[in-house]
Design a protein around this motif. Structure first.
Motif, PDB file in Angstrom:
ATOM      1  N   ALA A 254      59.727  65.027  82.162  1.00  0.00           N
ATOM      2  CA  ALA A 254      59.689  65.639  80.833  1.00  0.00           C
ATOM      3  C   ALA A 254      58.924  66.960  80.830  1.00  0.00           C
ATOM      4  O   ALA A 254      59.309  67.915  80.152  1.00  0.00           O
ATOM      5  N   GLU A 255      57.860  67.025  81.597  1.00  0.00           N
ATOM      6  CA  GLU A 255      57.062  68.250  81.644  1.00  0.00           C
ATOM      7  C   GLU A 255      57.864  69.399  82.258  1.00  0.00           C
ATOM      8  O   GLU A 255      57.836  70.527  81.761  1.00  0.00           O
ATOM      9  N   GLU A 256      58.577  69.095  83.339  1.00  0.00           N
ATOM     10  CA  GLU A 256      59.381  70.145  83.977  1.00  0.00           C
ATOM     11  C   GLU A 256      60.520  70.588  83.070  1.00  0.00           C
ATOM     12  O   GLU A 256      60.838  71.786  83.009  1.00  0.00           O
ATOM     13  N   ILE A 257      61.134  69.657  82.365  1.00  0.00           N
ATOM     14  CA  ILE A 257      62.197  70.025  81.429  1.00  0.00           C
ATOM     15  C   ILE A 257      61.668  70.997  80.390  1.00  0.00           C
ATOM     16  O   ILE A 257      62.298  72.024  80.078  1.00  0.00           O
ATOM     17  N   ALA A 258      60.487  70.690  79.852  1.00  0.00           N
ATOM     18  CA  ALA A 258      59.873  71.570  78.846  1.00  0.00           C
ATOM     19  C   ALA A 258      59.570  72.942  79.442  1.00  0.00           C
ATOM     20  O   ALA A 258      59.763  73.980  78.789  1.00  0.00           O
ATOM     21  N   GLN A 259      59.102  72.969  80.670  1.00  0.00           N
ATOM     22  CA  GLN A 259      58.790  74.245  81.313  1.00  0.00           C
ATOM     23  C   GLN A 259      60.043  75.071  81.550  1.00  0.00           C
ATOM     24  O   GLN A 259      60.027  76.298  81.382  1.00  0.00           O
ATOM     25  N   ARG A 260      61.101  74.422  81.946  1.00  0.00           N
ATOM     26  CA  ARG A 260      62.341  75.156  82.180  1.00  0.00           C
ATOM     27  C   ARG A 260      62.899  75.715  80.874  1.00  0.00           C
ATOM     28  O   ARG A 260      63.423  76.831  80.833  1.00  0.00           O
ATOM     29  N   LEU A 261      62.803  74.946  79.814  1.00  0.00           N
ATOM     30  CA  LEU A 261      63.225  75.454  78.506  1.00  0.00           C
ATOM     31  C   LEU A 261      62.377  76.644  78.091  1.00  0.00           C
ATOM     32  O   LEU A 261      62.902  77.649  77.596  1.00  0.00           O
ATOM     33  N   ALA A 262      61.071  76.552  78.297  1.00  0.00           N
ATOM     34  CA  ALA A 262      60.167  77.638  77.919  1.00  0.00           C
ATOM     35  C   ALA A 262      60.453  78.904  78.724  1.00  0.00           C
ATOM     36  O   ALA A 262      60.214  80.020  78.254  1.00  0.00           O
ATOM     37  N   ALA A 263      60.963  78.741  79.936  1.00  0.00           N
ATOM     38  CA  ALA A 263      61.274  79.890  80.787  1.00  0.00           C
ATOM     39  C   ALA A 263      62.632  80.505  80.452  1.00  0.00           C
ATOM     40  O   ALA A 263      63.038  81.493  81.071  1.00  0.00           O
ATOM     41  N   ALA A 346      55.201  64.254  75.832  1.00  0.00           N
ATOM     42  CA  ALA A 346      54.328  63.550  74.887  1.00  0.00           C
ATOM     43  C   ALA A 346      53.894  64.482  73.765  1.00  0.00           C
ATOM     44  O   ALA A 346      53.478  65.623  74.002  1.00  0.00           O
ATOM     45  N   GLY A 347      54.015  64.003  72.539  1.00  0.00           N
ATOM     46  CA  GLY A 347      53.620  64.782  71.368  1.00  0.00           C
ATOM     47  C   GLY A 347      54.750  65.555  70.737  1.00  0.00           C
ATOM     48  O   GLY A 347      54.624  66.029  69.602  1.00  0.00           O
ATOM     49  N   ASP A 348      55.849  65.707  71.456  1.00  0.00           N
ATOM     50  CA  ASP A 348      56.996  66.417  70.892  1.00  0.00           C
ATOM     51  C   ASP A 348      57.903  65.429  70.162  1.00  0.00           C
ATOM     52  O   ASP A 348      57.902  64.230  70.451  1.00  0.00           O
ATOM     53  N   GLY A 349      58.702  65.936  69.243  1.00  0.00           N
ATOM     54  CA  GLY A 349      59.648  65.088  68.519  1.00  0.00           C
ATOM     55  C   GLY A 349      61.077  65.474  68.845  1.00  0.00           C
ATOM     56  O   GLY A 349      61.355  66.602  69.259  1.00  0.00           O
ATOM     57  N   LEU A 350      61.978  64.534  68.672  1.00  0.00           N
ATOM     58  CA  LEU A 350      63.388  64.819  68.880  1.00  0.00           C
ATOM     59  C   LEU A 350      63.958  65.609  67.708  1.00  0.00           C
ATOM     60  O   LEU A 350      63.502  65.472  66.571  1.00  0.00           O
ATOM     61  N   ARG A 351      64.940  66.397  67.990  1.00  0.00           N
ATOM     62  CA  ARG A 351      65.703  67.061  66.934  1.00  0.00           C
ATOM     63  C   ARG A 351      66.998  66.300  66.721  1.00  0.00           C
ATOM     64  O   ARG A 351      67.455  65.560  67.607  1.00  0.00           O
ATOM     65  N   SER A 352      67.600  66.512  65.574  1.00  0.00           N
ATOM     66  CA  SER A 352      68.898  65.914  65.294  1.00  0.00           C
ATOM     67  C   SER A 352      69.596  66.738  64.223  1.00  0.00           C
ATOM     68  O   SER A 352      68.990  67.597  63.578  1.00  0.00           O
ATOM     69  N   PHE A 353      70.868  66.489  64.066  1.00  0.00           N
ATOM     70  CA  PHE A 353      71.610  67.113  62.965  1.00  0.00           C
ATOM     71  C   PHE A 353      72.762  66.194  62.597  1.00  0.00           C
ATOM     72  O   PHE A 353      73.209  65.365  63.409  1.00  0.00           O
ATOM     73  N   PRO A 354      73.243  66.306  61.369  1.00  0.00           N
ATOM     74  CA  PRO A 354      74.321  65.409  60.920  1.00  0.00           C
ATOM     75  C   PRO A 354      75.687  65.823  61.435  1.00  0.00           C
ATOM     76  O   PRO A 354      75.950  66.992  61.710  1.00  0.00           O
ATOM     77  N   ARG A 355      76.556  64.831  61.561  1.00  0.00           N
ATOM     78  CA  ARG A 355      77.975  65.019  61.835  1.00  0.00           C
ATOM     79  C   ARG A 355      78.736  64.550  60.598  1.00  0.00           C
ATOM     80  O   ARG A 355      78.358  63.574  59.962  1.00  0.00           O
TER      81      ARG A 355
END
Length: 493
Positions: A254-263, A346-355
């Motif tokens: 999860a940490e690496e995923i967040a880092q890649r997104l931030a980059a 940890a500490g982040d929340g999921l996003r969602s949207f309606p279909r």
């Protein structure tokens, strides 16, 4: 007795062929993942003696060099093709003995490319099938505009002449076995049907029923954008693609995923659009692993951008890798399997949207809600009808043009749901509030939401309307759930 086995590459809308006799076979226009071809030959109990290319492909990476290396087959490529690897050059009229009483005859059929060559399968002196590559397709021909803009009209005229050559030199009962035309953007028009013959094409193919000037004018007028990754395919093929590596990518936590997104790297969630809408890691994009993954992901991603794949299972990840190597995306930077909770820091929340569906859009408008409707279909689809007041940005342009989408809640639609899901994820990653209209466009017509191009109430091309249409075969199934409303924690809806 000869055989012809078809190897479908459905995600790209292409076919390869294994054809042969009792002991030896030839492979025509092989896919890059050549293990499929080797398995097909083993099932037939034949040796692959020849690998042939009809042309240097613009829409996928060939497996020709690797298949020839693995099997010891002779690798036949049109002599006029500019390539930088060793091959057996093939010229018009050349004959290749494949097996006892079975051979190939090369016919120059320029048009899709200047060097395009078709191969006629001949058994005991009788023509039985023609491997027409990107020349004569089912009801149409391959597009002539993928090589060089200055050559397009010349190649279009060559396509007409090549189609007539095939029709003139081959009997009516010869099977026509094209590489393109089953959803491939290499086709100049949508092909209809699954099988054909020279005789059927003689009466049903525009290239054979229209005079050359009419044919060329109509074909050129109907050509649309092609996937951006096409620009990289011919150079890769001309250079001789290396073998593929389908071993699992390194695992990202999860940490690496967040880092890649931030980059600013691309992190792509392969799960279904339903699962993605219900909950996903902020900033990720949704390209369904079961949809036209290779076409749309390779079209939209900046070429060479590091890519991390998120998959529901190891099997889904493996299928995605296989699809992506076919278009030159060879090794993901990283990957993770499971679900969004395990990919979330940890500490982040999921996003969602309606279909939702078009009926819900109609109700929202009747309630007076201020909604932005974004149509991400192609120009030709929109030309047949569109939702009144909608903004039009084709999905392949949205990443660069998202700033043109007006403020407000964006209801995104396409023809069936798949492209709308991609577009919704792109906007959601920017923090926009989105609603994915997961519905067939015919439902918009039934809901009386659509108008036709040129209606007085809407002025096409202003950004608030346009020209529309539906191509139900372009997207995945419908299957909508829910209505517009609030999603899970962290949702922008």
């Amino acid at each position: 007795m000869f055989f012809v086995d078809t190897l479908e590459t459905e995600g790209l809308g292409n076919r390869s062929y294994l054809a042969g006799g009792r002991t030896t076979a030839v492979v025509v226009d092989p896919p890059r993942d050549v293990d499929r071809v080797v398995a097909a030959a083993a099932a037939r109990g034949v040796r692959i003696g020849y690998v042939v290319e009809t042309h240097v492909h613009n829409d996928y990476v060939t497996g020709g060099p690797e298949l020839a290396r693995l099997t010891g087959a002779q690798y036949l490529v049109p002599a006029a093709a500019r390539v930088s690897f060793a091959r057996v050059p093939v010229a018009d009229g050349d004959r290749i003995a494949v097996d006892t009483g079975l051979g190939l005859k090369a016919l120059a059929t320029p048009g899709h490319t200047p060097h395009h060559t078709s191969y006629v399968l001949v058994e005991d002196g009788r023509e039985v099938a023609a491997f027409t590559g990107g020349s004569l397709l089912i009801g149409t021909v391959g597009r002539p505009d993928l090589v060089e803009p200055r050559l397009t009209e010349q190649l279009a005229r060559a396509q007409h002449a090549s189609a007539h050559r095939l029709a003139a030199e081959l009997p009516d009962d010869v099977r026509v076995l094209p590489t393109h035309g089953f959803g491939s953007f290499c086709s100049s028009a949508q092909s209809e049907g699954d099988a054909t013959t020279i005789g059927e094409e003689r009466t049903g193919n525009d290239a054979l029923t229209q005079d050359v000037d009419t044919f060329v004018a109509r074909m050129l007028a109907g050509l649309e954008d092609v996937p951006a990754y096409y620009a990289h395919m011919a150079p890769l093929n001309a250079g001789g693609p290396p073998p593929v590596d389908l071993t699992p990518p390194r695992t990202a936590d999860a940490e690496e995923i967040a880092q890649r997104l931030a980059a600013g790297e691309w992190v792509v969630d392969l799960r279904s659009r339903t699962a993605f809408a219900e909950g996903h890691v902020a900033g990720t994009f949704n390209f369904e692993g079961e949809g036209k993954l290779a076409t749309y992901l390779a079209w939209l991603i900046p070429w060479g951008k590091p890519l991390t794949l998120l998959a529901a299972s190891a099997e889904q990840l493996a299928r995605a890798q296989r699809e992506l190597v076919r278009v030159g995306i060879d090794r993901p930077a990283a990957a993770a399997t499971g679900g969004p909770d395990s990919w979330l820091r940890a500490g982040d929340g999921l996003r969602s949207f309606p279909r939702t569906d078009f009926a819900a859009l109609k109700r929202a408008r009747e309630r007076g809600e201020d909604v932005v409707v974004l149509d991400v279909r192609r120009d030709s689809e929109r030309a047949g009808g569109y939702v009144r007041g909608s903004v039009h940005i084709p999905v392949h342009e949205l990443h660069e043009r998202s700033g043109e989408v007006p403020a407000g809640v964006v209801w995104v639609h396409c023809a069936g749901g798949m492209r709308a899901a991609i577009a919704a994820s792109l906007l959601d990653a920017e923090g926009r509030r989105v609603v994915a209209v997961d519905d067939g466009f015919e439902a918009a017509r039934r809901a009386a939401l659509t108008v036709s191009e040129g209606d007085a109430d809407d002025v096409p091309g202003t950004g608030t309307d346009g020209d529309g249409g539906a191509d139900p075969g372009t997207d995945g199934g419908t299957g909508t759930t829910g209505t517009a409303g609030t999603g899970r924690g962290g949702s922008a809806a």
